[in-house]
Design a protein around this motif. Structure first.
Motif, short mmCIF file in Angstrom:
data_model
loop_
_atom_site.label_atom_id
_atom_site.label_comp_id
_atom_site.label_asym_id
_atom_site.label_seq_id
_atom_site.Cartn_x
_atom_site.Cartn_y
_atom_site.Cartn_z
N LYS A 47 0.82 -1.20 0.00
CA LYS A 47 0.00 0.00 0.00
C LYS A 47 0.86 1.26 0.00
O LYS A 47 0.66 2.18 -0.78
CB LYS A 47 -0.89 -0.06 1.25
CG LYS A 47 -1.93 0.99 1.35
CD LYS A 47 -3.02 0.58 2.34
CE LYS A 47 -2.48 0.21 3.71
NZ LYS A 47 -3.57 -0.11 4.67
N TRP A 48 1.89 1.28 0.89
CA TRP A 48 2.63 2.52 1.08
C TRP A 48 3.70 2.75 0.02
O TRP A 48 4.15 3.88 -0.16
CB TRP A 48 3.19 2.60 2.51
CG TRP A 48 2.07 3.04 3.41
CD1 TRP A 48 1.23 2.25 4.09
CD2 TRP A 48 1.64 4.38 3.61
NE1 TRP A 48 0.27 3.00 4.74
CE2 TRP A 48 0.51 4.32 4.45
CE3 TRP A 48 2.08 5.63 3.17
CZ2 TRP A 48 -0.19 5.45 4.86
CZ3 TRP A 48 1.40 6.76 3.58
CH2 TRP A 48 0.27 6.66 4.41
N VAL A 49 4.07 1.72 -0.70
CA VAL A 49 4.97 1.96 -1.82
C VAL A 49 4.24 2.78 -2.88
O VAL A 49 4.76 3.78 -3.40
CB VAL A 49 5.48 0.62 -2.42
CG1 VAL A 49 6.22 0.88 -3.73
CG2 VAL A 49 6.40 -0.08 -1.44
N LEU A 50 2.99 2.40 -3.17
CA LEU A 50 2.21 3.15 -4.16
C LEU A 50 1.92 4.57 -3.65
O LEU A 50 2.09 5.54 -4.37
CB LEU A 50 0.91 2.39 -4.46
CG LEU A 50 0.01 3.04 -5.51
CD1 LEU A 50 0.73 3.16 -6.84
CD2 LEU A 50 -1.27 2.24 -5.68
N PHE A 51 1.50 4.66 -2.37
CA PHE A 51 1.24 6.00 -1.80
C PHE A 51 2.51 6.84 -1.87
O PHE A 51 2.46 8.04 -2.14
CB PHE A 51 0.77 5.88 -0.34
CG PHE A 51 -0.64 5.37 -0.19
CD1 PHE A 51 -1.55 5.48 -1.24
CD2 PHE A 51 -1.07 4.79 0.99
CE1 PHE A 51 -2.86 5.02 -1.09
CE2 PHE A 51 -2.37 4.33 1.14
CZ PHE A 51 -3.27 4.45 0.10
N GLY A 52 3.62 6.20 -1.60
CA GLY A 52 4.90 6.91 -1.63
C GLY A 52 5.17 7.49 -3.01
O GLY A 52 5.62 8.63 -3.14
N GLN A 53 4.89 6.69 -4.05
CA GLN A 53 5.14 7.18 -5.42
C GLN A 53 4.24 8.36 -5.75
O GLN A 53 4.65 9.31 -6.41
CB GLN A 53 4.91 6.06 -6.42
CG GLN A 53 6.01 5.01 -6.41
CD GLN A 53 5.75 3.93 -7.42
OE1 GLN A 53 4.83 3.14 -7.25
NE2 GLN A 53 6.54 3.91 -8.48
N LEU A 100 -6.31 11.67 -7.76
CA LEU A 100 -5.22 10.92 -7.16
C LEU A 100 -4.80 11.60 -5.87
O LEU A 100 -4.26 12.71 -5.89
CB LEU A 100 -4.04 10.88 -8.14
CG LEU A 100 -3.33 9.54 -8.31
CD1 LEU A 100 -4.31 8.46 -8.66
CD2 LEU A 100 -2.27 9.67 -9.37
N TYR A 101 -5.04 10.95 -4.75
CA TYR A 101 -4.87 11.59 -3.45
C TYR A 101 -4.32 10.54 -2.50
O TYR A 101 -5.02 9.59 -2.15
CB TYR A 101 -6.23 12.09 -2.98
CG TYR A 101 -6.26 12.87 -1.70
CD1 TYR A 101 -6.41 14.26 -1.74
CD2 TYR A 101 -6.15 12.25 -0.47
CE1 TYR A 101 -6.44 14.98 -0.55
CE2 TYR A 101 -6.18 12.97 0.70
CZ TYR A 101 -6.33 14.34 0.66
OH TYR A 101 -6.37 15.07 1.83
N ALA A 102 -3.05 10.68 -2.14
CA ALA A 102 -2.45 9.67 -1.26
C ALA A 102 -2.36 10.21 0.15
O ALA A 102 -2.05 11.38 0.35
CB ALA A 102 -1.06 9.31 -1.76
N PRO A 103 -2.62 9.37 1.16
CA PRO A 103 -2.48 9.81 2.54
C PRO A 103 -1.04 10.24 2.80
O PRO A 103 -0.13 9.76 2.12
CB PRO A 103 -2.82 8.56 3.35
CG PRO A 103 -3.54 7.67 2.42
CD PRO A 103 -3.05 7.98 1.06
N PRO A 104 -0.84 11.15 3.75
CA PRO A 104 0.50 11.70 3.95
C PRO A 104 1.44 10.74 4.68
O PRO A 104 1.00 9.91 5.46
CB PRO A 104 0.24 12.93 4.80
CG PRO A 104 -1.02 12.63 5.53
CD PRO A 104 -1.84 11.76 4.64
N PHE A 105 2.73 10.87 4.38
CA PHE A 105 3.79 10.19 5.12
C PHE A 105 3.98 10.95 6.42
O PHE A 105 4.50 12.06 6.40
CB PHE A 105 5.10 10.22 4.30
CG PHE A 105 5.35 8.97 3.52
CD1 PHE A 105 4.47 8.60 2.50
CD2 PHE A 105 6.44 8.16 3.77
CE1 PHE A 105 4.69 7.46 1.77
CE2 PHE A 105 6.66 7.01 3.04
CZ PHE A 105 5.79 6.65 2.04
N ARG A 106 3.58 10.37 7.50
CA ARG A 106 3.74 11.10 8.76
C ARG A 106 3.75 10.11 9.91
O ARG A 106 3.00 9.15 9.88
CB ARG A 106 2.60 12.09 8.93
CG ARG A 106 2.71 12.98 10.15
CD ARG A 106 1.73 14.12 10.10
NE ARG A 106 2.15 15.18 9.20
CZ ARG A 106 3.07 16.10 9.50
NH1 ARG A 106 3.68 16.09 10.68
NH2 ARG A 106 3.39 17.04 8.65
#
Lengths: 366, 395, 339
Positions: C242-248, C333-339
């Motif tokens: 999940k977070w690899v895609l969000f990261g991109q 396209l809206y990814a949750p933040p890295f936090r």
């Protein structure tokens, strides 16, 4: 007294000899045979003349791309350009000498079987073919030993994959089939029952359902984390499927051996395995050579089904390039090429089995 | 006297050398081994499915399917259940296998006999056909016919028109569909009566021939009766059948019965492939009947076609039936290759779409395999019964 | 027979002995194998297709390569397993593959009862129709009685039935086992229309013998969020994918791409620092290295790069970003933040 001398016999009328006689006897013996001959002859000419014209005369054999092709003839350029892919699949180009060595070894152990060489030489080459060759082929094609770079099975493909599947399948299916056939004729009811159920199950189920199970469902039946290579699983599926057929063929041979042979072998005091190995199986297998050959040929053709589970065998490799936009409408050429390859192998095998049958004919039995 | 007082009794073998003991031990080991493997596979599967949260059970068979199927022999639409899709697929599999067996048998017998023809050209063409078709993989033949047939046929708007009632295009062959109105039952009854009369007549004729040697022409009479009685019923009831004649509407033909090209291509490939094997079986069967039989029959004064029908074929059948049975089984199983060209058979519909929509692979694959097992056993059973009927009766 | 039994017994013992081992996590399995097994489509231009050397390329393929880069530090450590639509879920359920990245639509049934988890959306799509221009059809509502080519085991098949039924129209579904097969059927005039997700239609159109003879109808009849899928019950692995895609996606939003990723590690934007692992322990809590996104971006790129390289306007598929633009650019396209 006048001497009568018989004048020499007149030659038979032209319709009774030579070509005309042959024609008359074989093609125009009755009115309906004449009619049939004319109808079939007409059909053959109208079908095959344009076909030969398309496939050979108007065809383009070499070139650099689709532009070189003639719309009225076959575009064999397509096959020529893609031959590497059709033979090796995705196998890395710089390492293709490795399967080539295997092909050469394979030819070395198979071709002499058709040549008039001393029986000893043929025998040892055949023994190499079923023992040394698979090992050498595995080491060379898979790599990972002796400093050879490892090539994962997902990159194996084309004719090479077809031959691997068929060869390993045949080598494994015959012994398993013999064991199953012996089990089915066993005097132990439990062993017999297990073998009957096993054989009947595999013979009743379509191969593609087995391949589907082997390719995507197998890990579900195994403990977590146990996996086998996908190619290996397809191979196991094909082998078990064909070994059930092989078992039935061998059983036919076992049943044809007169009871006296079994009893005589027993009277000699031989144990079960030696009875089978020395007396019964050599006779039984000889009887069923045509059946074994048919099973081998159908196994060879069945390897094409692996394209349904996403392995690129010869048919799969050709089929996957047919949609290449760079080549327009080369479907017929592609399929004919595959058909020709399979035909050569299958026809060769059936001829060889005829030969073997004649060679081993010792005049026993009827 | 120096006789040994001990009787010559073989010593009791040690248990591990006694064949009976060994046999019992092997069998117990075998049962234990099979049970163990079976149990562990079952246990693994259950564990794996549970840990991955996969739904299990057969409840899905009652859920709504929601997808269309191009060809169905029984009424079907999207609102029906997955269980229904199973039946649709099964019916289509049975249809293509049944037709395939029938056609392959006919073609196979013709080619097999042609192989022995005194006409050189006929024999060689038959040989060429056999050697080409049985040495090329069936899957390839299916692809070839599908795309060759599709490519050769015109679009629906340029369809081949047969008397404005039947059409052939790349959407299939469309034929008029009979619609039975009230009163049509009389025709059905007529057909049944005609069939019953034929059977009774055949039994009677055989008995009479056995008793008196006189031959009664059953075939011509039945050929008149079987179409005749239903036709009589049709006329009596004033024509209770109307025809739904296909007509071009929009993209395709509306009305009538359609035989889709997938069915045609699959049937063509299965028939031509299997017939090449059947032809060889028939040929070797006929060759196996010794020529003395033919000569004896000719000496009795039987005409040549009677010799074939009464003497050669019945004896050849004994050799032909067992391998023919395995060809029928092969054809049935090979019909599952339909999945490659989109003919909606059991594997395509049920093990394809239904499996994918429900995700219940284990149940669906098990059902599918069980169905093929049942069909195979049924064919084997029927053919064994028939084999028993034609087998040599030793007296 | 004795030998057979003994061999069988040994084999069974082997299987059961292995069964005793504890259930390993997918993340550990992948690390142990040194390779990610990724289920992809068996040939769809722009999404996943092998070239003549067997190198896979496409948006779905890059999604897998990004995961491999994050987990193994090598985007090429992926074994691509081509699957038909009908095989894909079974292959994932059984453990044959670690992640499924194969134009798979996120639906309730699949999420809830198939034992699967969707990790996000790498392409927002919708189902459309491709018709031959010669037929003169310009709306999906004029398709009554048409023959439709489609692929087995897809949501497409269900939407098709729904659409025609809702509009009281007849149709004939010709169902093939691969998308390539359905395109071939359409090309051979077996069907009047080819239906699939519009992105796939654009891709399949390039495979027709005359791509210009076919047009995509304007109607889009469904929502098809396509994304990578993993097995249920392994939350650690679920989070990684999940977070690899969000990261991109986040990387694109903050302007990090493969050309500037090295300099960006020194960026003073705290968001960028967290994405690239210069600050915080995002990698560690996911079970990865802290700089896992540096690896992903430098080897595969951010979402925008991945999109443009495979299906963007300059490729033969030629799709515009449309709804797949970032939320800041008017897309969804809206990814949750890295936090």
């Amino acid at each position: 007294m006048a001497t009568h001398q018989a004048s020499p016999d007149l030659p038979p009328p032209p319709t009774q000899r030579g070509l005309l006689r042959w024609l008359r006897e074989n093609l125009f013996s009755t009115w309906y045979n004449s009619l049939l001959t004319v109808a079939i002859g007409y059909w053959l000419i109208t079908t095959f003349v344009p076909l030969i014209n398309w496939a050979f005369i108007q065809a383009v054999f070499t070139g650099s791309g689709a532009d070189a092709c003639n719309p009225d003839g076959a575009c064999w350029v397509f096959v020529e350009q893609r031959l590497g892919f059709f033979i090796y699949g995705f196998y890395p180009a710089e390492m293709r000498w490795r399967p080539n060595v295997v092909f050469a070894l394979f030819a070395l152990s198979v071709v002499p079987q058709f040549l008039p060489l001393p029986a000893q030489v043929r025998k040892w080459l055949a023994i190499f073919g079923i023992t040394g060759l698979p090992v050498a082929a595995y080491v060379l094609i898979s790599g990972g030993y002796f400093g050879l770079e490892s090539v994962p099975t997902s990159r194996w493909g084309g004719l090479m994959l077809t031959l691997i599947l068929a060869y390993v399948g045949i080598l494994a299916a015959l012994p398993i089939g013999i064991l199953l056939a012996l089990g089915r004729r066993s005097e132990m009811p439990v062993i017999r029952g297990i073998c009957v159920v096993f054989i009947e199950f595999w013979r009743a189920v379509p191969l593609i359902t087995i391949l589907f199970m082997a390719s995507v469902m197998l890990p579900l039946f195994l403990p977590d984390g146990v996996t086998f290579d996908k190619l290996l699983r397809a191979l196991v599926g094909i082998t078990l499927f064909q070994s059930a057929y092989m078992a039935e063929v061998v059983r036919g041979g076992l049943q044809a051996i007169p009871r006296g042979q079994y009893e005589a072998a027993e009277a000699l005091g031989l144990g079960y395995w030696r009875r089978m190995r020395l007396i019964i199986l050599p006779q039984a297998l000889k009887i069923v050579i045509p059946g074994i050959a048919n099973t081998v040929i159908s196994l060879f053709k069945d390897t094409t089904l692996v394209l349904i589970i996403g392995l690129f065998d010869l048919l799969g490799a050709v089929k996957s390039t047919l949609s290449d936009p760079a080549w327009n409408n080369v479907m017929a050429e592609g399929y004919l090429f595959v058909a020709f390859c399979f035909w050569v192998f299958c026809f060769g095998m059936s001829r060889y089995s005829h030969r073997l049958e004649k060679q081993l004919e010792t005049g026993h039995g009827n | 006297m120096t006789t040994d007082p001990r009787p010559l009794r073989p010593g009791r073998p040690k248990p591990w050398n006694d064949p009976r003991v060994r046999s019992v031990v092997f069998q117990i080991l075998a049962i234990a081994g099979v049970a163990w493997i079976g149990y562990s596979l079952f246990q693994n599967t259950v564990n794996n499915m549970e840990s991955r949260g996969i739904t299990t059970g057969f409840g899905f068979l009652n859920e709504t399917a929601g997808f269309g199927i191009i060809m169905s022999l029984i009424p079907y639409d999207e609102t029906m259940s997955y269980g229904r899709t199973f039946l649709v697929g099964l019916a289509n599999t049975l249809l293509v296998s049944g037709l395939g067996i029938l056609l392959a048998t006919i073609v196979g017998f013709i080619v097999g006999i042609a192989r022995l023809s005194s006409n050189w050209l006929v024999a060689k063409v038959a040989l060429g056909y056999i050697e080409i078709f049985r040495n090329i993989p069936l899957l390839l033949q299916i692809f070839f016919w599908y795309f060759a047939v599709l490519g050769a046929l015109p679009g629906p708007r340029q369809a081949v028109n047969v008397g404005d009632i039947a059409f052939m295009s790349n959407r299939g062959i469309v034929l008029p569909k009979p619609i039975f109105e009230p009163g049509a039952w009389v025709m059905g009854a007529g057909l049944l009566v005609a069939l019953a009369i034929t059977v009774v007549l055949a039994v009677w004729a055989r008995r009479r021939q056995a008793a008196t040697g006189r031959i009664f022409p059953v075939l011509p009479i039945s050929l008149v009766l079987i179409p005749g009685l239903p036709l009589l019923g049709y006329l009596l009831m004033g024509g209770p059948v109307s025809w739904d004649i296909p007509a071009l509407g929009g993209f395709n033909f509306r009305g009538g019965i359609t035989a889709i090209p997938e069915l045609g291509a699959l049937l063509l490939a299965l028939t031509l492939y299997t017939a090449s094997f059947i032809a060889e079986i028939v040929r070797s069967g006929i060759v196996s009947v010794s020529s003395g039989q033919t000569e004896a029959a000719l000496a009795l004064g039987l005409p040549a076609r009677r010799v074939l029908r009464l003497v050669v074929i019945p004896q050849a059948l004994r050799v032909i039936i067992p391998p023919l049975t395995s060809q029928y089984l092969n054809l049935t199983k090979n019909s599952s290759l339909a999945v490659a060209i989109g003919y909606p058979d059991l594997v395509n519909v049920f093990m394809g779409t239904t499996l994918n929509q429900t995700g219940q692979a284990v149940e669906i694959v098990a059902i599918t395999m069980a169905v093929y097992l049942t069909i195979s056993l049924a064919i084997s059973l029927l053919m064994n019964l028939y084999n028993r009927a034609v087998a040599l009766k030793e007296r | 027979m004795k030998k057979t039994i003994i061999t069988m017994g040994l084999a069974a013992t082997g299987l059961l002995a292995l069964g005793g081992q504890a259930q390993a996590s997918t993340l550990e399995d992948v690390r142990d194998a040194g390779q990610l097994r990724c289920g992809v489509s068996n040939g769809l231009p722009g999404f996943s297709q092998p070239d003549s050397d067997g190198n896979w390329a496409g948006l779905d393929v890059d999604t897998c390569r990004a995961v491999a880069a994050a987990v193994l530090g090598d985007a090429d450590a992926v074994e691509f397993i081509p699957l038909t639509a009908a095989e894909r879920f079974t292959a994932l359920q059984s453990g044959e593959i670690d992640v499924l990245s194969r134009n798979t639509t996120w639906t309730t049934t699949r999420d809830a009862s198939l034992g699967l988890n969707f990790t996000g959306t790498n392409y927002y799509d919708g189902q459309g129709f491709l018709v031959k221009e010669a037929l003169g059809v310009d709306s999906a509502y004029d398709l009554d009685g048409a023959a439709v080519c489609t692929q087995a085991g897809t949501t497409t098949e269900l939407n098709l039935a729904d659409f025609f039924r809702a509009n009281d129209m007849d149709y004939e579904a010709v169902v093939f086992d691969t998308s390539e097969g359905s395109a071939q059927g359409f090309d051979n005039n077996r069907c009047d229309i080819l239906t699939s997700d519009t992105s796939q239609l654009a891709a399949l159109r390039t495979q027709l013998s005359d791509p210009d003879s076919a047009v995509i109808l304007p109607e889009v009849i469904s929502k098809e969020p396509l994304g990578p899928v993993v097995r249920q019950g392994d939350d650690e692995w679920f989070n990684v994918v999940k977070w690899v895609l969000f990261g991109q996606i986040n990387a694109e939003e903050y302007g990090v791409d493969s050309s500037n990723v090295e300099e960006m590690t020194d960026s003073n934007n705290p968001n960028v620092q967290r994405i690239l692992g210069a600050d915080g322990n995002m990698g560690e809590i996911l079970g990865l290295d802290d700089d896992f996104m540096v690896e992903v971006i430098s080897e595969v790129g951010n979402y925008g790069e991945m999109f443009n390289r495979n299906v963007g306007p300059d490729t033969p598929v030629g799709l515009s970003r449309g709804v797949n633009a970032l939320w800041t650019d008017g897309g969804i396209l809206y990814a949750p933040p890295f936090r």
